[in-house]
Design an enzyme around this catalytic site. Structure first.
Site, PDB file in Angstrom:
ATOM      1  N   ARG A 177      40.380  32.096  41.964  1.00  0.00           N
ATOM      2  CA  ARG A 177      39.864  32.295  40.602  1.00  0.00           C
ATOM      3  C   ARG A 177      40.807  33.083  39.687  1.00  0.00           C
ATOM      4  O   ARG A 177      40.360  33.863  38.843  1.00  0.00           O
ATOM      5  CB  ARG A 177      38.487  32.988  40.627  1.00  0.00           C
ATOM      6  CG  ARG A 177      37.436  32.239  41.401  1.00  0.00           C
ATOM      7  CD  ARG A 177      37.093  30.871  40.826  1.00  0.00           C
ATOM      8  NE  ARG A 177      36.269  30.152  41.780  1.00  0.00           N
ATOM      9  CZ  ARG A 177      36.739  29.257  42.652  1.00  0.00           C
ATOM     10  NH1 ARG A 177      38.018  28.922  42.642  1.00  0.00           N
ATOM     11  NH2 ARG A 177      35.944  28.667  43.486  1.00  0.00           N
ATOM     12  N   SER A 227      29.155  32.312  38.327  1.00  0.00           N
ATOM     13  CA  SER A 227      29.251  33.401  39.307  1.00  0.00           C
ATOM     14  C   SER A 227      29.756  34.673  38.644  1.00  0.00           C
ATOM     15  O   SER A 227      30.806  34.675  38.005  1.00  0.00           O
ATOM     16  CB  SER A 227      30.217  33.023  40.429  1.00  0.00           C
ATOM     17  OG  SER A 227      29.687  31.933  41.139  1.00  0.00           O
ATOM     18  N   GLU A 297      34.111  38.052  38.878  1.00  0.00           N
ATOM     19  CA  GLU A 297      34.794  36.788  38.582  1.00  0.00           C
ATOM     20  C   GLU A 297      34.787  36.568  37.068  1.00  0.00           C
ATOM     21  O   GLU A 297      35.779  36.137  36.483  1.00  0.00           O
ATOM     22  CB  GLU A 297      34.081  35.620  39.279  1.00  0.00           C
ATOM     23  CG  GLU A 297      34.688  34.265  38.935  1.00  0.00           C
ATOM     24  CD  GLU A 297      34.145  33.131  39.791  1.00  0.00           C
ATOM     25  OE1 GLU A 297      33.864  33.348  40.992  1.00  0.00           O
ATOM     26  OE2 GLU A 297      34.005  32.021  39.253  1.00  0.00           O
TER      27      GLU A 297
HETATM   28  C1  LIG Z   1      26.329  27.232  35.293  1.00  0.00           C
HETATM   29  C2  LIG Z   1      27.756  27.541  35.624  1.00  0.00           C
HETATM   30  C3  LIG Z   1      28.310  27.080  36.809  1.00  0.00           C
HETATM   31  C4  LIG Z   1      29.636  27.378  37.148  1.00  0.00           C
HETATM   32  N1  LIG Z   1      30.168  26.919  38.320  1.00  0.00           N
HETATM   33  C5  LIG Z   1      31.446  27.195  38.647  1.00  0.00           C
HETATM   34  C6  LIG Z   1      32.033  26.710  39.869  1.00  0.00           C
HETATM   35  O1  LIG Z   1      31.411  26.015  40.652  1.00  0.00           O
HETATM   36  N2  LIG Z   1      33.321  27.020  40.134  1.00  0.00           N
HETATM   37  C7  LIG Z   1      34.085  27.772  39.281  1.00  0.00           C
HETATM   38  O2  LIG Z   1      35.260  28.003  39.573  1.00  0.00           O
HETATM   39  N3  LIG Z   1      33.563  28.250  38.133  1.00  0.00           N
HETATM   40  C8  LIG Z   1      32.278  27.974  37.793  1.00  0.00           C
HETATM   41  N4  LIG Z   1      31.745  28.452  36.614  1.00  0.00           N
HETATM   42  C9  LIG Z   1      32.581  29.252  35.723  1.00  0.00           C
HETATM   43  C10 LIG Z   1      33.296  28.399  34.645  1.00  0.00           C
HETATM   44  O3  LIG Z   1      32.690  27.148  34.563  1.00  0.00           O
HETATM   45  C11 LIG Z   1      34.776  28.226  34.974  1.00  0.00           C
HETATM   46  O4  LIG Z   1      35.427  29.469  35.140  1.00  0.00           O
HETATM   47  C12 LIG Z   1      35.517  27.440  33.905  1.00  0.00           C
HETATM   48  O5  LIG Z   1      36.843  27.236  34.322  1.00  0.00           O
HETATM   49  C13 LIG Z   1      35.496  28.159  32.565  1.00  0.00           C
HETATM   50  O6  LIG Z   1      36.096  27.344  31.595  1.00  0.00           O
HETATM   51  P1  LIG Z   1      36.038  27.773  30.073  1.00  0.00           P
HETATM   52  O7  LIG Z   1      36.884  26.830  29.296  1.00  0.00           O
HETATM   53  O8  LIG Z   1      34.631  27.923  29.624  1.00  0.00           O
HETATM   54  O9  LIG Z   1      36.765  29.178  30.159  1.00  0.00           O
HETATM   55  P2  LIG Z   1      36.470  30.563  29.362  1.00  0.00           P
HETATM   56  O10 LIG Z   1      35.289  31.219  29.916  1.00  0.00           O
HETATM   57  O11 LIG Z   1      36.456  30.286  27.900  1.00  0.00           O
HETATM   58  O12 LIG Z   1      37.761  31.349  29.727  1.00  0.00           O
HETATM   59  C14 LIG Z   1      37.954  31.791  31.058  1.00  0.00           C
HETATM   60  C15 LIG Z   1      39.345  32.413  31.163  1.00  0.00           C
HETATM   61  O13 LIG Z   1      40.318  31.417  30.913  1.00  0.00           O
HETATM   62  C16 LIG Z   1      41.193  31.825  29.876  1.00  0.00           C
HETATM   63  N5  LIG Z   1      41.584  30.627  29.116  1.00  0.00           N
HETATM   64  C17 LIG Z   1      40.752  29.668  28.606  1.00  0.00           C
HETATM   65  N6  LIG Z   1      41.478  28.711  28.008  1.00  0.00           N
HETATM   66  C18 LIG Z   1      42.786  29.072  28.134  1.00  0.00           C
HETATM   67  C19 LIG Z   1      44.037  28.491  27.715  1.00  0.00           C
HETATM   68  N7  LIG Z   1      44.093  27.330  27.052  1.00  0.00           N
HETATM   69  N8  LIG Z   1      45.181  29.145  28.015  1.00  0.00           N
HETATM   70  C20 LIG Z   1      45.152  30.333  28.685  1.00  0.00           C
HETATM   71  N9  LIG Z   1      44.018  30.911  29.116  1.00  0.00           N
HETATM   72  C21 LIG Z   1      42.852  30.293  28.833  1.00  0.00           C
HETATM   73  C22 LIG Z   1      40.406  32.815  29.038  1.00  0.00           C
HETATM   74  O14 LIG Z   1      41.245  33.710  28.369  1.00  0.00           O
HETATM   75  C23 LIG Z   1      39.583  33.507  30.121  1.00  0.00           C
HETATM   76  O15 LIG Z   1      40.338  34.517  30.709  1.00  0.00           O
HETATM   77  C24 LIG Z   1      30.420  28.162  36.263  1.00  0.00           C
HETATM   78  C25 LIG Z   1      29.863  28.616  35.055  1.00  0.00           C
HETATM   79  C26 LIG Z   1      28.540  28.318  34.737  1.00  0.00           C
HETATM   80  C27 LIG Z   1      27.967  28.806  33.447  1.00  0.00           C
END
Ligand SMILES: Cc1cc2nc3c(=O)[nH]c(=O)nc-3n(C[C@H](O)[C@H](O)[C@H](O)COP(=O)(O)OP(=O)(O)OC[C@H]3O[C@@H](n4cnc5c(N)ncnc54)[C@H](O)[C@@H]3O)c2cc1C
Length: 305
Positions: A177, A227, A297
């Site tokens: 992660r 998580s 996380e």
């Molecule tokens: C219901 C639910 C279920 C989930 N299940 C899982 C799972 O099974 N496995 C899992 O790993 N995660 C899970 N997650 C967490 C989430 O889905 C992941 O971490 C996902 O990758 C987040 O993507 P995001 O674009 O919303 O990132 P954000 O929350 O917007 O950002 C997360 C991080 O990524 C960075 N970031 C985003 N875009 C960029 C970019 N273009 N360049 C550089 N840095 C960037 C941000 O600065 C931040 O540090 C879950 C979340 C929810 C709500």
């Protein structure tokens, strides 16, 4: 506070794609947190590069945000510029064993693209909500499969005026992660994912199987950030929280989910302070009971109210 001259330059560069004092509760799945001084959505790579250079020059901190599915914004909001690459949404095949997707492409867009064409390999990510940028930054995954297993190459931008560049997976240090070794302020702009030819039916069937399993075990109908804690080696954070009797524990508007103990739900009126205090309480109780210091996380950003 953004100086008026900087504000003018941001407006000149971004036009409608910049907002000031934009509440980030609207842009994160937990629906808590204060405003970003600036929320910028550059439409293309040239605008992104100009924005990063301008922020560097004006000493404005940069924070990247995907769809905020793993981000907890503190109630005082975020200083500087929050950059969303939601304008970069192209996805296409490259040869018959790879797809290139830009950082703003959503999980559902990738899943639809692969399902329609029968491209196998990314089914595991169908239920990981967010964007390609967020997937990469988090090395998102389920069980034994995560982004590092399917990424062949990424395109990076910044920090500051640093140019766009493509680097192979081996140049990045993906771990559980997280990705190490990138300078702060570096953006993921796109990724080349490995896929293999299959059939639309087989890809859809695997996606549906995984989504059904998720729906049965996670509270998907309430605002959360997925998580909260990373799993400690050899155990599961959810199991430890449940064993400590914390399922259903409430603090203000925040509640440890009774469906999955590693999720905190916003019951509608939670503040970031409620969620953070509940995270703290869970961490302390687990440490007292087991000696294990759980690591979050979810990415916590911003300032206290
Ligand atoms: C219901 C639910 C279920 C989930 N299940 C899982 C799972 O099974 N496995 C899992 O790993 N995660 C899970 N997650 C967490 C989430 O889905 C992941 O971490 C996902 O990758 C987040 O993507 P995001 O674009 O919303 O990132 P954000 O929350 O917007 O950002 C997360 C991080 O990524 C960075 N970031 C985003 N875009 C960029 C970019 N273009 N360049 C550089 N840095 C960037 C941000 O600065 C931040 O540090 C879950 C979340 C929810 C709500």
């Amino acid at each position: 506070m953004i100086a008026p001259a900087t504000r003018d330059r941001l407006e000149a560069l971004l036009g409608e794609a910049v907002r000031f004092d934009e509440p980030l509760a609207r842009h994160t799945s937990l629906r808590v947190g204060g405003p970003a001084d600036v929320l910028a959505r550059p439409a293309d790579r040239a605008t992104l590069a100009a924005l990063l250079a301008m922020a560097d020059e004006a000493a404005l901190p940069i924070t990247f945000l995907g769809k905020g599915f793993n981000t907890l914004v503190r109630d005082g909001g975020v200083a500087g510029v929050v950059v969303q690459l939601s304008g970069l949404r192209a996805i296409a095949t490259e040869g018959d064993d790879a797809i290139r997707a830009e950082a703003g492409v959503s999980h559902s867009q990738v899943t639809r693209f692969c399902s329609e064409r029968g491209l196998a390999g990314l089914e595991f990510a169908a239920g990981i909500p967010g964007t390609v940028g967020g997937w990469l930054a988090m090395n998102a995954g389920i069980g034994e499969r995560e982004m590092v297993d399917v990424v062949r190459e990424v395109e990076l931008a910044g920090p500051g005026a640093a140019p766009l560049r493509r680097v192979g997976r081996e140049a990045l240090r993906f771990r559980y992660r997280a990705v190490d070794g990138l300078e702060p302020g570096t953006a993921f702009v796109s990724a080349l994912f490995e896929v293999s030819p299959g059939t639309p039916e087989a890809v859809r069937a695997e996606v549906e199987r995984l989504l059904a399993r998720r729906a049965a075990t996670q509270p998907l109908d309430v605002p959360s950030c997925g998580s909260v804690f990373k799993n400690p080696p050899g155990d599961h954070a959810g199991r430890l929280i449940e064993a400590a009797g914390l399922k259903g524990e409430r603090l203000g508007g925040a509640e440890i989910s009774s469906v999955h103990a590693n999720f905190i739900a916003n019951r509608g009126d939670a503040s970031a302070a409620d969620v953070l205090a509940l995270i703290d309480r869970a961490r302390r109780r687990i440490a007292e009971a087991t000696g294990i210091d759980l690591e979050t996380e979810v990415h916590v950003i911003g300032r206290e109210a």
